[in-house]
Design an enzyme around this catalytic site. Structure first.
Site, PDB file in Angstrom:
ATOM      1  N   PHE A  90      -2.277  -5.960  -5.743  1.00 52.78           N
ATOM      2  CA  PHE A  90      -1.008  -6.205  -5.074  1.00 52.78           C
ATOM      3  C   PHE A  90      -1.028  -7.633  -4.530  1.00 52.78           C
ATOM      4  CE2 PHE A  90       2.074  -6.073  -1.626  1.00 52.78           C
ATOM      5  CZ  PHE A  90       3.154  -5.576  -2.327  1.00 52.78           C
ATOM      6  N   TYR A 117       3.303   3.115   6.000  1.00 51.58           N
ATOM      7  CA  TYR A 117       4.659   3.516   5.597  1.00 51.58           C
ATOM      8  C   TYR A 117       4.775   4.105   4.207  1.00 51.58           C
ATOM      9  CZ  TYR A 117       4.739  -1.357   3.826  1.00 51.58           C
ATOM     10  OH  TYR A 117       4.451  -2.540   3.202  1.00 51.58           O
TER      11      TYR A 117
END
Lengths: 414, 414
Positions: B130, B224
């Site tokens: 990422f 999240y």
């Protein structure tokens, strides 16, 4: 109101009746039977924030889910909220963005400032600043090998030199309430080629700050004091327009990238102040802060400051009149232009005295070792609260009410 | 379910009926008429979060004000919430704390790891990770002068050497869903004296992670995704107990100090993992995440993983059976132990195909340049949703429904 003529309650009540900002108090949800003079630790809650957050949770998150980043305009919230703060601190909308914490933003701008002045190797900071400012500068010093020089506030001007890369000061001191002359110090620093970082934690939202008028380079500040953003609200950072294209901050996270959603391998900073972003913004905090800032709608900052000066002036006058001989010393400058929106008193028994005051429902702050600190938030504090606070303080000191075990026992404090 | 025998809807419905985690779905407030397969971008909202946040706002903030840092136990919330996450990632309660964002926590642990190995000057990282992980490593490299070496995932093992100070990997890849063998890589790294940082963004909450069983040094992860903490929820950081006393992270803010409220001049790290804290915790986010984690109460993580494997297995089987010849390629490993809780497909028209799917109320994610990504959250996704998703995908591809202007036009994506 002269300090020679004793001040009367009816005069104080008259001040509230003629207060041009009286309409703002109803914008806040304040506890009954409490006088809250600690808005410079945690600002009171604007009354409309819960409804906005309920909408964020039940509609935008629960129903909109991932699409709310676009459809509910979550994505530009840090910029939008920064623009609202820019108005309060004398900056252009695109010069302020909301991100992370004050400490982290200070780290970013200190390293960025050092990189702009690679031939200079000194960070100049002040003794007695709020600790995190000094701690972060210590961390930057250790990481970069630059020297950290801390001097007393009155020595700052003479300590400036062409060896200093960046000067880091807090506009209004957290403990004494003393305010620096931002324009004069910034001007002198710039004569010597020194960049200046201003910490606005204790001034943003309490008075008009004039960053661009002062020629400021960088500023940081918190969202949870006079901006009323809620506990641990995200902080803001200001970078003067002229510095933005050259600014290279070290926390190179994806939200600061020129094209975060291209998922490229090489970091490339966003052309705008978005380059100060790091990770995904803490949306609940950002959106609560954005909503909270509506409490400033229609408020003239000159009027705000006039009330801030009048509240603090009244407090000082009443202390002069009512606390003589009770061991209390004023620690905040008497000249209004030299202070923020707080007044600090020292007293050898400051800790139990503040506990006794809190037990009466009057909330100020204790700051080690001997400071009683009272913050006056001009959006919601009233003149009569000042009157009642000083009266209670007098009673506590005269009666020795503070000298009880439940007030003397230390507990963890914030 | 064999991939040679066509799978039927009634078989899929039977899987839902016998699902031992079926009771968890009602813990979430999910939109009607939507199939949400993007919980690995933003987890769904646990239904009780709004009531908890309303209490935080209306009682703790508005009424309790500053006293809530003590009286409502705000102050220890990062530790308390970290302890809940520790249970999900195979760590001891005092080895995990909630703070800041994943990117910022990665910065802290990378610099701290380099300081533990001062004679080594290489950070080893992976291509295709990422982006923020790579960007942050680039920032650390620039700041410290250490070399950043990025290799393809299959070359990680051979690139390990005694010159490498720290290896930074993501447990489950955000794009492909490929999962590393944490124990094997950590063991090999340790043989060569290399410290390892694991990014758990795509594994925490989707499967039992076994940090201590693998001998992991450091980990970071976000709140999240599968932890369902809400948009921009604060992140967490793990430091193995043996490293905590020696860990020196560079963001030396006051909340990481041994005695934050003594307001001393010199930074001194807290003896515990509190030293990873920087500024004031973003309380709304921390308390929302803390509440959200109750959705895991009573959930056996082995059962959670079994469902995660079964959901992804079903998806792959149905794709094999229904999408043959339609230009779709599986990008995620077929072996369950080599993948996380997502399945990614590539297709030349992935962007408009995903838009067409979203228009039908089935929400997955597009990842540039050609990835259709589907996350399966075992707490709330059902087997029938997998069935309906693949069926819709088939219809969209067969009919060419994706080939319409409203789906082809790019908009900003998250």
């Amino acid at each position: 109101m002269s300090s020679s003529t004793p001040c009367r309650l009816d005069q104080v009540q008259q001040l509230d009746e003629s207060d041009p900002l009286a309409f703002c108090r109803q914008r806040f949800a304040l506890p009954q039977h409490k006088i809250y003079l600690d808005g410079n630790s945690l600002g009171a809650m604007p009354a409309h924030v819960p409804a906005r957050i309920e909408q964020v949770l039940k509609e935008e998150w629960a129903q909109g889910l991932i699409n709310s980043w676009n459809d509910a305009d979550w994505y530009p919230a840090p910029q939008r909220t920064g623009a609202r703060i820019a108005h309060l601190v004398g900056a252009q909308a695109h010069e302020v963005i909301v991100a992370d914490s004050t400490s982290i933003n200070l780290f970013k701008v200190l390293v960025a400032a050092l990189r702009m002045q690679p031939q200079r190797r000194v960070i100049l900071a002040e003794n007695g600043n709020f600790p995190t400012d000094v701690y972060i500068a210590q961390g930057v010093s250790e990481l970069t090998g630059c020297q950290l020089q801390c001097v007393d506030p009155e020595q700052v001007m003479e300590a400036l030199s062409e060896e200093v890369a960046v000067l880091s000061l807090t506009h209004v001191n957290f403990k004494s309430g003393r305010r620096y002359d931002m324009a004069a110090i910034t001007a002198r620093a710039h004569e010597l080629g020194v960049l200046v970082v201003w910490d606005l934690c204790h001034s943003a939202g309490a008075m008009p700050v004039r960053l661009n008028a002062a020629g400021a380079d960088f500023a940081v500040g918190c969202g949870y004091k006079y901006l009323n953003g809620g506990p641990g609200a995200p902080a803001f950072v200001f970078v003067a327009e002229r510095h933005i294209p050259h600014l290279r901050q070290p926390l190179t996270g994806w939200h600061g990238h020129a094209k975060p959603f291209d998922f490229t391998h090489e970091y490339q900073p966003h052309p705008s102040l978005d380059r100060m972003l790091v990770g995904t913004a803490p949306q609940l905090g950002v959106l609560a802060l954005e909503a909270a800032l509506e409490a400033f709608d229609g408020v003239d900052l000159q009027v705000l400051r006039a009330k801030s000066e009048a509240l603090t002036e009244l407090f000082i006058t009443l202390c002069d009149q009512q606390l003589q001989g009770l061991g209390v010393t004023l620690c905040t400058p008497r000249q209004a232009e030299q202070r923020g929106s707080q007044v600090s008193l020292s007293h050898p028994q400051a800790y139990p005295v503040m506990q006794a005051l809190i037990a009466r429902g009057i909330v100020g702050d204790f700051r080690a070792p001997d400071i009683l600190r009272f913050g006056f938030a001009p959006l919601y504090n009233r003149y009569q609260e000042v009157w009642e606070c000083v009266g209670a303080l007098r009673e506590i000191l005269v009666s020795g009410e503070w000298n009880q075990p439940q007030f003397l026992a230390r507990k963890s404090v914030t």
